[in-house]
Design a protein around this motif. Sequence first.
Motif: not given
Length: 367
Positions: A169-190
């Motif tokens: 579960g921590m491995g799954d959660a580990l990606s959350t910030y880094y992926e959200a940061r990437a989406c924030r930069k790209s303006g991706a639709i979540t």
Amino acid sequence: MTQITRSPLKYIQGSGELYRLGAYCRQIGATSACAVVDPYILSHYGDGIARSFHEADLPLVQLEFKGECSLKQVEEIAAGLDPDATVIIVGIGGGKTLDTAKAVSHIANLPVIIVPTAASTDAPCSAISVLHTEEGELDQYLQLRRSPDIVVADVEIIAKAPPRLLAAGMGDALSTYYEARACRKSGAITNAGGTGSIAAFALARACLDTLLAEGAEAMKDVRQGVVSPAVAHIVETNIYLSGTGFESGGLAAAHGIHNGLSVLEECRHMLHGEKVAFATLVQLMLEQAPEDEISGVITFCRSVGLPVTLWEVGIAEPQEDRLRLAAVASCSADSPIFNMPFPVSPEQVLEAIIAADRRGRESNKDC
């Protein structure tokens, strides 16, 4: 662009919450309940669950989850519900049990309470059910009309699950910030249907901060059978912070690369979060992230027993042609990898996988 934040109507966490389910169902106006329950949970806790509904004067039917989370099973359960009662659906158990309950609530247009018995992924809070065929093959990702009405996390029950599940579960959660940061930069639709909000990004950041601060302590405690504040904080992180953070903050390369690794037979015995952990390191290599971020992720993964090399995700003898299959699959149509703020090709993914493996193996020498 419209920002959308989606989350359960209520998230409840504490000790002994499994035996308060009847009261929670009563609070939202149900006159009866249908619970889809994991076989182990039903055999060990079924009487206590039934007692909580009896005390709330709420009729309960407990159905043992069997077979697969398939459309056929979902439709059979939905067809058996009393059309004249205000039924609430309750899912208690692991991922497939919970997905079945969510799908039944969607098809029957009824409220649902989700009760995860392990904190192994961030799926309990999401408005998605993963359906399989009767033979166990992936069928479809069923997009639900709404998030669960209530998610209930009983820390005492979750802490008794194998420690490997909490680490995953921590491995799954580990990606959350880094992926959200990437989406924030790209303006991706979540997954929520709009761009990420300030609230979602703040949850994603809190998710990473809590993992780094308390993850290792929580793993030590659950291995010793201790339900500590650190364990409770990581349960909330894995289920709620990551669940709301990923759905409203967005997925990117880490989950795309996870999907690519999953096409390789040698990786299929690994848990979702274990593959996501290594894929997070691959995303950082793809981004050419700062060294302190890369080393921080590796140090964290080592501290909780998550993989940082290809060997640790099941690929004992990496061959470039096999890794290229994973890289190509990572870039398949509709992959979240295209939410990155720059173009990504299979060749770049292949190079990042090799670089991440090399970096992980170098960390072994430092231990």
